[in-house]
Motif scaffolding. Sequence first.
Motif, PDB file in Angstrom:
ATOM      1  N   PHE A 216       0.784  -1.238   0.009  1.00 14.07           N
ATOM      2  CA  PHE A 216      -0.073   0.106  -0.024  1.00 14.07           C
ATOM      3  C   PHE A 216       0.922   1.364   0.051  1.00 14.07           C
TER       4      PHE A 216
ATOM      5  N   ARG B 113      -7.724  -0.428  -5.339  1.00  8.66           N
ATOM      6  CA  ARG B 113      -8.142   0.336  -4.233  1.00  8.66           C
ATOM      7  C   ARG B 113      -9.294   0.574  -4.217  1.00  8.66           C
TER       8      ARG B 113
ATOM      9  N   ASP C 194     -11.295  -2.712  -3.692  1.00 11.74           N
ATOM     10  CA  ASP C 194     -11.090  -3.184  -2.258  1.00 11.74           C
ATOM     11  C   ASP C 194     -12.252  -2.236  -1.339  1.00 11.74           C
ATOM     12  N   TYR C 195     -12.371  -0.983  -1.853  1.00 11.77           N
ATOM     13  CA  TYR C 195     -13.355   0.062  -1.022  1.00 11.77           C
ATOM     14  C   TYR C 195     -14.759  -0.435  -0.963  1.00 11.77           C
TER      15      TYR C 195
ATOM     16  N   LEU D 179     -10.896  -2.066   2.810  1.00 12.10           N
ATOM     17  CA  LEU D 179     -10.218  -1.261   2.844  1.00 12.10           C
ATOM     18  C   LEU D 179     -10.419  -0.643   4.121  1.00 12.10           C
TER      19      LEU D 179
ATOM     20  N   ARG E 128      -6.945   3.711   5.732  1.00 10.63           N
ATOM     21  CA  ARG E 128      -6.493   3.577   4.256  1.00 10.63           C
ATOM     22  C   ARG E 128      -7.476   4.515   3.692  1.00 10.63           C
TER      23      ARG E 128
END
Length: 149
Positions: free
Chosen positions: A80, A117, A120-121, A126, A130
């Motif tokens: 990350f 990302r 992931d959110y 997440l 992050r």
Amino acid sequence: MRDAMFETGLVHFRRYVAVHGTSYIRQHEVFDGFPLGQWVTNRRTDYRVGRLSAERIALFENEFPDWQWRKQDAAFAVAFETGLAHLRRYVAAHGTSNARRRDTIDGFPIGTWVASRRADYRKGRLTAERIRRLETEFPDWQWTVRGRS
């Protein structure tokens, strides 16, 4: 009984962290005669299967800065940070954090990283920290981008 055992383990864990400077502990480690490695492993299992209260989750995350719920989380943390560093360079070069999927910076697939990302959110994978970092460090960050490739 369970609460007393948790508190006993927590006392040992706090002492372990004070002595060793890290919350990373091997599964079979015994500390001061207490099977602390197994206790930590059991807390991670409790977390994974949804048996750990929000209060206890917050305790681990807030009290132990290097705490990881899964062993591979440390590697994910490095990845990350690597992605953030590349995204900063991308923003410096292009003026936006909204990289297209095929974009690269210094050979790094920044567009794929950004898309991952966002995925992931959407999937709830997440962490709040992050999410906060992406939104704070990159004011034009968007979680959903339609019509771009």
